[in-house]
Motif scaffolding. Structure first.
Motif, PDB file in Angstrom:
ATOM      1  N   LEU A 153       0.847  -1.195   0.000  1.00 46.32           N
ATOM      2  CA  LEU A 153       0.000   0.000   0.000  1.00 46.32           C
ATOM      3  C   LEU A 153       0.888   1.253   0.000  1.00 46.32           C
ATOM      4  O   LEU A 153       0.631   2.211  -0.738  1.00 46.32           O
ATOM      5  CB  LEU A 153      -0.910  -0.025   1.234  1.00 46.32           C
ATOM      6  N   ALA A 154       1.955   1.221   0.804  1.00 46.77           N
ATOM      7  CA  ALA A 154       2.895   2.348   0.840  1.00 46.77           C
ATOM      8  C   ALA A 154       3.571   2.500  -0.518  1.00 46.77           C
ATOM      9  O   ALA A 154       3.757   3.618  -1.016  1.00 46.77           O
ATOM     10  CB  ALA A 154       3.933   2.115   1.935  1.00 46.77           C
ATOM     11  N   ALA A 155       3.924   1.344  -1.127  1.00 47.53           N
ATOM     12  CA  ALA A 155       4.560   1.378  -2.450  1.00 47.53           C
ATOM     13  C   ALA A 155       3.604   1.974  -3.488  1.00 47.53           C
ATOM     14  O   ALA A 155       4.027   2.740  -4.357  1.00 47.53           O
ATOM     15  CB  ALA A 155       4.983  -0.022  -2.867  1.00 47.53           C
ATOM     16  N   ASP A 156       2.319   1.649  -3.382  1.00 42.32           N
ATOM     17  CA  ASP A 156       1.315   2.248  -4.291  1.00 42.32           C
ATOM     18  C   ASP A 156       1.322   3.760  -4.155  1.00 42.32           C
ATOM     19  O   ASP A 156       1.221   4.478  -5.143  1.00 42.32           O
ATOM     20  CB  ASP A 156      -0.094   1.731  -3.952  1.00 42.32           C
ATOM     21  N   GLY A 157       1.447   4.222  -2.900  1.00 41.38           N
ATOM     22  CA  GLY A 157       1.492   5.661  -2.646  1.00 41.38           C
ATOM     23  C   GLY A 157       2.670   6.302  -3.371  1.00 41.38           C
ATOM     24  O   GLY A 157       2.539   7.367  -3.971  1.00 41.38           O
ATOM     25  N   VAL A 158       3.823   5.605  -3.342  1.00 47.96           N
ATOM     26  CA  VAL A 158       5.020   6.118  -4.014  1.00 47.96           C
ATOM     27  C   VAL A 158       4.799   6.156  -5.531  1.00 47.96           C
ATOM     28  O   VAL A 158       5.135   7.141  -6.193  1.00 47.96           O
ATOM     29  CB  VAL A 158       6.265   5.252  -3.661  1.00 47.96           C
ATOM     30  N   VAL A 159       4.185   5.071  -6.068  1.00 45.30           N
ATOM     31  CA  VAL A 159       3.922   5.025  -7.510  1.00 45.30           C
ATOM     32  C   VAL A 159       3.001   6.181  -7.922  1.00 45.30           C
ATOM     33  O   VAL A 159       3.260   6.870  -8.913  1.00 45.30           O
ATOM     34  CB  VAL A 159       3.297   3.660  -7.918  1.00 45.30           C
ATOM     35  N   ILE A 160       1.966   6.419  -7.136  1.00 49.15           N
ATOM     36  CA  ILE A 160       1.033   7.511  -7.439  1.00 49.15           C
ATOM     37  C   ILE A 160       1.784   8.852  -7.420  1.00 49.15           C
ATOM     38  O   ILE A 160       1.626   9.675  -8.317  1.00 49.15           O
ATOM     39  CB  ILE A 160      -0.164   7.516  -6.444  1.00 49.15           C
TER      40      ILE A 160
END
Ligand SMILES: [Zn+2]
Length: 225
Positions: free
Chosen positions: A56-63
């Motif tokens: 979920l944190a990685a998704d935040g970085v991708v966004i």
């Protein structure tokens, strides 16, 4: 019919959409895994839930990377949506996050208190969640890979392959739960340790790739170039 000039904006939109879909799914899966894993006494499911939290944190970085790519890049470059500098930094950040998560999990799995507490058989609700997560991650992998090809986004493609590894991680959790239900409770605990090692390996390869990319950049090159 779409005109050529509309394509970059459209592909950027589909990258954002895929990243948001992934973040929403991960938030839901993580909640299910940690809550049900806790009440159904499955260490493996809780470990996989912590893994999903880092996803979920990685998704935040991708966004954030897609957003920065969209606001700094212009014209033709926008079609790629993710500048390589931002992408490398994001990969490094995700790698550090994964290593931190893995070390914490492995530390927990070798603690004597944890090993001594492994006695309760895991409940069937944990098995249902683990199987559901496995199917959801595989579906997410296929969806994100298709969107990444459409938008030519390397960051999104890396996220897609990560979702495939997540499906394997959920498979390990499933096997551990099945083992526990079959009368060998320690197998669920072993699954948690294996998931920790998988996360550690993933974090290491993320950091290595990112550092190589960053080191290969000429001095003085900034994100805007
Ligand atoms: Zn993951």
């Amino acid at each position: 019919m779409t005109s050529l000039s509309e394509r970059p904006r459209q592909s950027r939109g589909s990258s954002f959409k895929a990243a948001y879909v992934s973040a929403t799914l991960n938030a839901a899966l993580m909640t299910m895994q940690i809550v049900i894993g806790h009440f159904a006494h499955s260490d493996g499911l809780v470990a996989d839930g912590i893994h999903t939290l880092s996803d979920l944190a990685a998704d935040g970085v991708v966004i954030a990377v897609l957003f920065l790519g969209a606001s700094t890049a212009s014209g033709r470059r926008a079609a790629g949506a993710d500048g390589s500098f931002h992408a490398s930094l994001a990969t490094l950040l995700i790698g550090v996050l994964l290593i931190g998560t893995a070390v914490e999990m492995l530390w927990h799995s070798i603690e004597p208190a944890t090993i001594l507490s492994v006695s309760k058989t895991v409940r069937i609700s944990a098995l249902l969640v683990a199987v559901f997560v496995m199917l959801a991650k595989e579906t997410l992998f296929r969806y994100m890979r298709a969107e990444a090809k459409l938008s030519h986004s390397s960051v999104l493609l890396a996220s897609a392959w990560h979702a495939r590894v997540d499906a394997v991680s959920a498979l390990v959790a499933t096997l551990g739960i099945l083992g526990s239900m079959a009368g060998v409770p320690i197998l669920d605990h072993v699954a948690a340790g294996v998931i920790g090692l998988m996360i550690l390996r993933m974090g290491y390869s993320n950091c290595w790739t990112a550092l190589k990319d960053l080191a290969a950049r000429p001095l003085g090159t900034t994100a805007r170039q």
